[in-house]
Design a protein around this motif. Structure first.
Motif, PDB file in Angstrom:
ATOM      1  N   ASP A   3      31.345  -7.961 -60.285  1.00 26.39           N
ATOM      2  CA  ASP A   3      30.205  -7.928 -61.184  1.00 26.39           C
ATOM      3  C   ASP A   3      29.359  -6.701 -60.859  1.00 26.39           C
ATOM      4  N   LYS A   4      29.332  -5.728 -61.787  1.00 26.63           N
ATOM      5  CA  LYS A   4      28.609  -4.490 -61.542  1.00 26.63           C
ATOM      6  C   LYS A   4      27.133  -4.587 -61.911  1.00 26.63           C
ATOM      7  N   GLY A   5      26.773  -5.606 -62.693  1.00 28.94           N
ATOM      8  CA  GLY A   5      25.383  -5.714 -63.119  1.00 28.94           C
ATOM      9  C   GLY A   5      25.138  -5.066 -64.463  1.00 28.94           C
ATOM     10  N   TYR A   6      26.175  -4.485 -65.063  1.00 28.90           N
ATOM     11  CA  TYR A   6      26.062  -3.858 -66.384  1.00 28.90           C
ATOM     12  C   TYR A   6      27.424  -3.916 -67.050  1.00 28.90           C
ATOM     13  N   ASP A   7      27.440  -3.713 -68.360  1.00 29.74           N
ATOM     14  CA  ASP A   7      28.675  -3.709 -69.135  1.00 29.74           C
ATOM     15  C   ASP A   7      29.136  -2.273 -69.309  1.00 29.74           C
ATOM     16  N   SER A   8      30.236  -1.885 -68.683  1.00 27.93           N
ATOM     17  CA  SER A   8      30.708  -0.492 -68.725  1.00 27.93           C
ATOM     18  C   SER A   8      31.193  -0.071 -70.108  1.00 27.93           C
ATOM     19  N   TYR A   9      31.285  -1.010 -71.046  1.00 27.13           N
ATOM     20  CA  TYR A   9      31.674  -0.685 -72.419  1.00 27.13           C
ATOM     21  C   TYR A   9      30.453  -0.582 -73.349  1.00 27.13           C
ATOM     22  N   ASP A  10      29.256  -0.767 -72.790  1.00 26.51           N
ATOM     23  CA  ASP A  10      28.023  -0.788 -73.585  1.00 26.51           C
ATOM     24  C   ASP A  10      27.031   0.208 -72.995  1.00 26.51           C
ATOM     25  N   ILE A  11      26.791   1.310 -73.718  1.00 25.32           N
ATOM     26  CA  ILE A  11      25.936   2.375 -73.171  1.00 25.32           C
ATOM     27  C   ILE A  11      24.502   1.894 -72.961  1.00 25.32           C
TER      28      ILE A  11
ATOM     29  N   ILE B  16      12.980   7.343 -56.635  1.00 25.80           N
ATOM     30  CA  ILE B  16      13.590   7.779 -57.896  1.00 25.80           C
ATOM     31  C   ILE B  16      12.490   7.815 -58.945  1.00 25.80           C
ATOM     32  N   GLU B  17      12.185   9.029 -59.406  1.00 21.49           N
ATOM     33  CA  GLU B  17      11.034   9.269 -60.266  1.00 21.49           C
ATOM     34  C   GLU B  17      11.335   9.033 -61.746  1.00 21.49           C
ATOM     35  N   LEU B  18      12.567   9.312 -62.156  1.00 23.75           N
ATOM     36  CA  LEU B  18      12.848   9.324 -63.591  1.00 23.75           C
ATOM     37  C   LEU B  18      14.309   8.975 -63.850  1.00 23.75           C
ATOM     38  N   VAL B  19      14.537   8.123 -64.819  1.00 19.70           N
ATOM     39  CA  VAL B  19      15.882   7.842 -65.326  1.00 19.70           C
ATOM     40  C   VAL B  19      15.826   8.033 -66.832  1.00 19.70           C
TER      41      VAL B  19
ATOM     42  N   TYR C 230      20.403  -0.849 -67.005  1.00 21.98           N
ATOM     43  CA  TYR C 230      20.634  -1.093 -65.580  1.00 21.98           C
ATOM     44  C   TYR C 230      20.128   0.081 -64.741  1.00 21.98           C
ATOM     45  N   ALA C 231      20.353   1.301 -65.240  1.00 24.45           N
ATOM     46  CA  ALA C 231      19.924   2.498 -64.515  1.00 24.45           C
ATOM     47  C   ALA C 231      18.414   2.575 -64.383  1.00 24.45           C
ATOM     48  N   THR C 232      17.684   2.179 -65.441  1.00 25.14           N
ATOM     49  CA  THR C 232      16.221   2.311 -65.416  1.00 25.14           C
ATOM     50  C   THR C 232      15.568   1.404 -64.372  1.00 25.14           C
ATOM     51  N   LYS C 233      16.303   0.432 -63.864  1.00 26.55           N
ATOM     52  CA  LYS C 233      15.762  -0.418 -62.800  1.00 26.55           C
ATOM     53  C   LYS C 233      15.516   0.381 -61.515  1.00 26.55           C
ATOM     54  N   LEU C 234      16.132   1.573 -61.433  1.00 29.81           N
ATOM     55  CA  LEU C 234      15.953   2.423 -60.256  1.00 29.81           C
ATOM     56  C   LEU C 234      14.587   3.111 -60.228  1.00 29.81           C
TER      57      LEU C 234
ATOM     58  N   GLY D 276      11.040   4.288 -59.717  1.00 29.70           N
ATOM     59  CA  GLY D 276      10.005   3.855 -58.797  1.00 29.70           C
ATOM     60  C   GLY D 276      10.534   3.182 -57.546  1.00 29.70           C
ATOM     61  N   LYS D 277      11.837   3.085 -57.426  1.00 28.11           N
ATOM     62  CA  LYS D 277      12.458   2.423 -56.282  1.00 28.11           C
ATOM     63  C   LYS D 277      13.222   3.435 -55.425  1.00 28.11           C
ATOM     64  N   THR D 278      13.745   2.948 -54.300  1.00 26.32           N
ATOM     65  CA  THR D 278      14.582   3.770 -53.422  1.00 26.32           C
ATOM     66  C   THR D 278      15.977   3.156 -53.343  1.00 26.32           C
ATOM     67  N   LEU D 279      16.930   3.942 -52.864  1.00 25.45           N
ATOM     68  CA  LEU D 279      18.288   3.419 -52.707  1.00 25.45           C
ATOM     69  C   LEU D 279      18.333   2.306 -51.673  1.00 25.45           C
ATOM     70  N   ARG D 280      17.495   2.419 -50.656  1.00 20.75           N
ATOM     71  CA  ARG D 280      17.475   1.367 -49.631  1.00 20.75           C
ATOM     72  C   ARG D 280      17.065   0.035 -50.269  1.00 20.75           C
ATOM     73  N   GLN D 281      16.037   0.096 -51.133  1.00 15.74           N
ATOM     74  CA  GLN D 281      15.576  -1.118 -51.784  1.00 15.74           C
ATOM     75  C   GLN D 281      16.614  -1.690 -52.742  1.00 15.74           C
ATOM     76  N   MET D 282      17.333  -0.802 -53.448  1.00 10.95           N
ATOM     77  CA  MET D 282      18.203  -1.257 -54.540  1.00 10.95           C
ATOM     78  C   MET D 282      19.637  -1.541 -54.104  1.00 10.95           C
ATOM     79  N   THR D 283      20.033  -1.066 -52.931  1.00  8.21           N
ATOM     80  CA  THR D 283      21.423  -1.274 -52.502  1.00  8.21           C
ATOM     81  C   THR D 283      21.543  -1.975 -51.157  1.00  8.21           C
ATOM     82  N   GLY D 284      20.466  -1.974 -50.359  1.00 10.65           N
ATOM     83  CA  GLY D 284      20.537  -2.568 -49.035  1.00 10.65           C
ATOM     84  C   GLY D 284      21.262  -1.705 -48.020  1.00 10.65           C
ATOM     85  N   LEU D 285      21.547  -0.452 -48.377  1.00  8.46           N
ATOM     86  CA  LEU D 285      22.229   0.453 -47.447  1.00  8.46           C
ATOM     87  C   LEU D 285      21.356   0.746 -46.229  1.00  8.46           C
ATOM     88  N   ASP D 286      22.006   0.975 -45.091  1.00 13.22           N
ATOM     89  CA  ASP D 286      21.298   1.356 -43.871  1.00 13.22           C
ATOM     90  C   ASP D 286      21.393   2.848 -43.595  1.00 13.22           C
TER      91      ASP D 286
END
Length: 452
Positions: A2-10, A136-139, A16-20, A22-32
């Motif tokens: 489950d990617k969180g978006y439909d890859s056949y629907d632009i 992430i300032e702008l999508v 899904y991208a606009t959720k980024l 004002g956020k950071t990758l750490r917040q949105m992915t849990g990466l260390d």
């Protein structure tokens, strides 16, 4: 998965991208951790692809979201010394295949296909932060605006013509305004074959210039003024459009233009006249100039053709001068700036008449002399002799002299007592020769029809 978006629907992808924002990758992915961008270029973008959009990193020529033809591009902003957000770097689009590009035309080019529909994700680079904590300032979903096509087509054809003529080795960023062919190789020694010459050339990629990307991103956040076009001007490149605007006013004095546009006298009168001629507000940022990294500059020439005044750059700090090599200096940035010289020339009565305009950027062949001036001044400061300037007779193109309000307007030097503020200046005779050279060329660099 489950990617969180439909890859056949632009629309699903963009939402899904606009959720980024004002956020950071750490917040949105849990990466260390992710690879250091200084050691692995593109690691931030790769992490967005792999850990947020959950598709494998690849070097395929098809769009990243191939089911809908959407290309993903991540690009950094930074704050300049004035606190303004500007593009940190150019936006690289795709590698240039010298052997294949000579058979392309612009309308069907690989470059144009890669920029037809772009999901642009812009983040704020901050030196002391982990890339995972960049905001992430702008999508935005973006494509090259229709009004930019004439100039970008001109830039593309300028580069391709050099390849077709067997001179890919002579391609330079100064050749173009919005689009450039930037060098792209692991080291400076790498070379590629070109089709019509035995001389190999540096590998290059199509990229939208940092100045262009700054304007793109600012425009997505706020409006700028565009030079208005009338019927029949839609397909003109920027040089041709400027010619149309300025030509009716050649031969008029500053006072005549001041009266014509109902302006009041001021120190920046000629700059305000330029904006009036171009049909934009007196204090407006001009979108086309911002995209091309063009800075308008009034040049008053004596009857002899020598500028009335030398051109100066902002005063430098002595400690920064010593610490920064020429390649990373603000001085080099000023020299690589492209200028629109708006030329007023002195007549027999001593009046200054609007006589011509031209684009100018210091030729690469002259940068070695500028380096010599810079490094000589560096050496003086290291010896505690910042009071000793570089004279105009020492190099053909530039010199150093005081740039303070008065003798008391000083700046500390690292190896001696404070010294009056100084800056780099372009030599007047050098500018005379350069302007005459540009205006004498039989090409579009010369705007006045008498020089075309």
């Amino acid at each position: 998965m489950d990617k969180g978006y439909d890859s056949y629907d632009i629309d699903s992808i963009v939402e899904y991208a606009t959720k980024l924002e004002g956020k950071t990758l750490r917040q949105m992915t849990g990466l260390d951790a992710i690879a250091d961008p200084h050691q692995r270029r593109g690691s931030f973008g790769n992490a967005v692809e792999e850990y947020y959009f959950k598709y494998p990193i690849n070097s395929s020529q098809v769009p990243d979201f191939d089911k809908v033809g959407l290309e993903l591009k991540t690009t950094p902003l930074k704050r300049n010394s004035s606190g303004e957000l500007v593009a940190k770097e150019r936006l690289v689009i795709t590698n240039i295949d010298y052997m294949g590009i000579v058979n392309e035309n612009f309308e069907e080019s690989h470059f144009l296909k890669k920029t037809a529909d772009v999901l642009l994700i812009t983040y704020l680079y901050e030196k002391d932060k982990s890339p995972l904590d960049y905001t992430i300032e702008l999508v935005a979903r973006w494509g090259i605006p229709e009004e930019d096509f004439p100039q970008i087509r001109h830039d593309w054809e300028t580069v391709v013509e050099k390849v077709r003529s067997g001179h890919a080795e002579d391609i330079s960023g100064g050749d173009t305004l919005y689009l450039e062919a930037c060098t792209k190789a692991a080291n400076a020694e790498v070379r590629k074959r070109q089709p019509f010459s035995t001389v190999s050339a540096k590998p290059r990629a199509w990229a939208l210039k940092a100045s262009y990307m700054t304007t793109v991103q600012r425009k997505l956040l706020k409006a700028m003024s565009k030079i208005p076009r009338t019927r029949g001007e839609e397909s003109m490149d920027l040089l041709a459009l400027l010619h149309e605007r300025f030509a009716p006013y050649f031969g008029k004095t500053e006072l005549e233009l001041e009266a014509l546009f109902a302006l009041s006298a001021s120190k920046n009168l000629c700059a305000r006249i330029t904006n009036k001629i171009l049909g934009v507000g007196e204090d407006s940022e001009i979108e086309e100039f911002q995209k091309a990294g063009i800075k308008p500059k009034t040049m008053r020439l004596k009857a002899s053709g020598v500028p009335k005044e030398a051109v100066s750059f902002p005063a430098f700090r002595y400690d920064e001068l010593v610490a920064r090599p020429f390649e990373n200096s603000a001085f080099l940035g000023y020299l690589q700036q492209k200028y629109l010289f708006v030329i007023y020339k002195e007549d027999k009565e001593g009046n200054y008449l609007l006589s011509d305009i031209c684009f100018w950027q210091m030729p690469e062949k002259d940068l070695d002399e500028a380096r010599l001036c810079y490094e000589q001044m560096q050496d003086n400061v290291r010896k505690g002799q910042a009071a000793i300037s570089i004279k105009s007779a020492d190099t053909r193109c530039c010199h150093v002299r005081p740039h303070g309000r008065n003798a008391e307007d000083v700046c500390p030097q690292p190896f001696g007592p404070p010294v009056v503020k100084k800056s780099f200046w372009l030599n007047q005779n050098y500018l005379k020769d350069e302007i005459e050279s540009v205006l004498g060329e039989d090409d579009s660099e010369s705007i006045n029809p008498k020089n075309r």
